[in-house]
Design a protein around this motif. Structure first.
Motif, PDB file in Angstrom:
ATOM      1  N   TYR A 302       0.809  -1.217   0.000  1.00 43.57           N
ATOM      2  CA  TYR A 302       0.000   0.000   0.000  1.00 43.57           C
ATOM      3  C   TYR A 302       0.849   1.276   0.000  1.00 43.57           C
ATOM      4  O   TYR A 302       0.284   2.369   0.024  1.00 43.57           O
ATOM      5  N   ASN A 303       2.165   1.131   0.002  1.00 44.94           N
ATOM      6  CA  ASN A 303       3.037   2.313   0.139  1.00 44.94           C
ATOM      7  C   ASN A 303       2.585   3.146   1.330  1.00 44.94           C
ATOM      8  O   ASN A 303       2.488   4.376   1.259  1.00 44.94           O
ATOM      9  N   ASP A 304       2.325   2.460   2.415  1.00 46.56           N
ATOM     10  CA  ASP A 304       1.704   3.088   3.586  1.00 46.56           C
ATOM     11  C   ASP A 304       2.720   3.976   4.317  1.00 46.56           C
ATOM     12  O   ASP A 304       3.790   3.503   4.713  1.00 46.56           O
ATOM     13  N   PRO A 305       2.403   5.258   4.490  1.00 45.82           N
ATOM     14  CA  PRO A 305       3.367   6.157   5.142  1.00 45.82           C
ATOM     15  C   PRO A 305       3.589   5.862   6.616  1.00 45.82           C
ATOM     16  O   PRO A 305       4.511   6.416   7.223  1.00 45.82           O
ATOM     17  N   ARG A 306       2.768   4.987   7.198  1.00 44.42           N
ATOM     18  CA  ARG A 306       2.978   4.611   8.595  1.00 44.42           C
ATOM     19  C   ARG A 306       4.106   3.606   8.771  1.00 44.42           C
ATOM     20  O   ARG A 306       4.573   3.366   9.890  1.00 44.42           O
ATOM     21  N   LEU A 307       4.551   3.006   7.672  1.00 45.63           N
ATOM     22  CA  LEU A 307       5.566   1.951   7.743  1.00 45.63           C
ATOM     23  C   LEU A 307       6.803   2.358   8.540  1.00 45.63           C
ATOM     24  O   LEU A 307       7.202   1.635   9.473  1.00 45.63           O
ATOM     25  N   PRO A 308       7.452   3.503   8.243  1.00 43.23           N
ATOM     26  CA  PRO A 308       8.644   3.859   9.032  1.00 43.23           C
ATOM     27  C   PRO A 308       8.337   4.305  10.452  1.00 43.23           C
ATOM     28  O   PRO A 308       9.264   4.454  11.256  1.00 43.23           O
TER      29      PRO A 308
END
Length: 530
Positions: A302-308
């Protein structure tokens, strides 16, 4: 652990002897308490409310035993956190036959039971006995804490000792509640607590437990909103098996004038300062926990910005995130310790997000419950609230309108036998953008998948919702050491009743087993699990 520690309330001295002392600063008066073992005067109770508030503070600190990482590891991490798909251990505990590959270990699986009865039910019961009829705010507060803790226990084992707690039968047994009876009792307790706290607030009476409250600092309105949200959570939980009860309880929560949790600053976080978060110890000191493979697949897909904000890039490959698949062959610990670590947590333990409340409302809207609003709006508000929690609001519009990104196939750089390729039935194809023309099941998958992302790292609730709905799609274990008691394709559904109850309360256990849908093993579904 003797039954007396968590089932017999004779006098306060016996109870307080069983309380686990977590903070010396919070428990400095316990020596004085024990000097008066039979009762306390009204003057002592009114002085600063310590005799009511401190036991409840200890109960909150034990929902996940903050200052005892080895116990917390067995209380939740090496069961629910793994079964949820959030995390996986690189450590081949017990010769790689352990909970993570369904080789259930009795000494591990007793911990959630012992902590909750030894530290939570004792403390809540003590406080309620002292508060009953005199301090309605403390009594209601204890009810809410008790339900928050004990519904988690029921969602692990099924039948629990709740309404019969402290009641010993002539044959010296203690009766369990079936899970259905326990849930009905949870609703009753929440209803009473919400009404009592609401009346207390509206009366303009003094708000008295701020000094003991490590979540909302004595904001009674926020506790009411949390209790309403918890009530809706439990109502949604039983909607597949008991719709009339679910609808009645859910609508009561949705239509309460104080409402639900709505913003990230209302998240239910227990402040455990100065103790560090136990997951930090498990991940960085022991190297016993890493990112789970489903988290890699979904967040990278999802290219989720929460990942990092959740995980650290892996050492296993350049500029990538790598999660470990559950239930795999791990010949040596150092093989997978280079996979993605968890981002270090603040000294707060998260048990409910406001984002979850919006996703609960979204699901309630699918069922047409009064007060639920519009499913699409609630779904998008859930994502927006989660993004706000991590300071990512600028990414919201692009993310919520993405109708092409899907979870990514999983590749294990250490062992291709663990891969989950494109087209695998366990790899979801659900996209992010809401589709009003989608089926109810597709809408539900979107809601639960985004709720799963937003609830991280609360693995207990994530595992429970996966069992209830089948979402998000997770990867089955590669190695199944259950001895054919747990289906690889159906996943683990519960944990066996604790062996200590078989030893100390065999008659009670015998009755409890009759309330299960099958044998007492990890393959038997719970009451609400269809």
């Amino acid at each position: 652990m003797p039954k007396a520690l968590y089932n017999i309330i004779i006098k306060p001295s016996a109870l307080l002897a069983g309380i686990v002392i977590l903070y010396t600063g919070c428990t400095k008066q316990f020596e004085n308490i024990n000097k008066n073992p039979y009762d306390f005067t009204e003057e002592e109770l009114k002085a600063d409310y310590e005799l009511l508030g401190e036991p409840l503070a200890q109960a909150m600190l034990s929902i996940l035993l903050a200052n005892d990482p080895p116990t917390a590891q067995l209380q939740q991490n090496l069961n629910a956190d793994v079964y949820s798909g959030y995390m996986m251990t690189p450590t081949p505990f017990e010769g790689n036959i352990n909970n993570t590959n369904y080789g259930l270990l009795m000494p591990w699986n007793v911990k959630p039971w012992l902590v909750n009865y030894g530290n939570i039910m004792t403390n809540c019961d003590f406080a309620q006995n002292k508060a009953k009829g005199k301090y309605p705010d403390f009594y209601a507060w204890a009810q809410i804490i008790k339900v928050e803790a004990m519904h988690r226990v029921s969602d692990i084992y099924g039948p629990i000792i709740y309404t019969k707690y402290g009641i010993i039968n002539p044959d010296h047994s203690i009766d369990f509640d079936s899970q259905q009876a326990a849930y009905y009792a949870f609703f009753k307790d929440l209803d009473e607590a919400i009404k009592a706290l609401t009346a207390y607030v509206e009366s303009g009476a003094k708000q008295r437990f701020a000094v003991f409250d490590m979540v909302y600092k004595g904001d009674y309105r926020k506790w009411i909103r949390f209790a309403n949200t918890l009530r809706l959570r439990l109502a949604i939980r039983i909607s597949g098996v008991d719709l009339p009860k679910a609808k009645a309880e859910g609508e009561a929560a949705l239509q309460h004038p104080y409402g639900l949790l709505t913003s990230a600053d209302e998240n239910f976080n227990v402040n455990i300062e100065p103790v560090t978060h136990p997951l930090n110890i498990m991940c960085y000191t022991w190297s016993d926990i890493r990112m789970g493979a489903p988290m890699e697949s979904i967040l990278t897909g999802y290219n989720d910005p929460r990942l990092p904000h959740y995980f650290v890039p892996s050492n296993a490959a350049t500029n990538s995130y790598n999660g470990i698949r559950n239930g795999i062959n791990i010949p040596a610990k150092d093989l997978y310790t280079g996979f993605s670590k968890l981002v270090k947590f603040e000294n707060k333990i998260l048990f409910m997000t406001a984002a979850e409340a919006w996703f609960l409302k979204a699901e309630a809207a699918l069922y047409g419950w009064a007060g639920s609003g519009d499913a699409k709006n609630n779904y998008e508000k859930g994502i927006a609230t989660s993004f706000t929690q991590y300071g990512l609001s600028s990414y919201f519009n692009a993310y919520v309108n993405d109708n092409t990104s899907k979870p990514r196939p999983y590749k294990d750089p250490k062992n291709p036998a663990n891969d989950v390729p494109a087209g695998n039935i366990h790899l979801s194809t659900i996209t992010i953008k809401w589709d009003n023309n989608a089926s109810i099941q597709q809408k539900l998958e979107r809601i639960i998948t985004q709720k799963w992302i937003a609830m991280y790292p609360e693995g207990q609730e994530a595992w429970t919702e996966f069992r209830r709905t089948g979402y998000p799609k997770l990867f089955p274990v590669v190695i199944n050491n259950s001895g054919n008691t747990i289906s690889t394709e159906a996943f683990i559904r519960r944990i066996n009743l604790p062996y200590i109850e078989y030893t100390t309360n065999p008659i009670g256990v015998e009755k409890a087993l009759k309330t299960l849908k099958g044998l007492d093993n990890g393959g038997t579904k719970l009451w609400w699990d269809l």
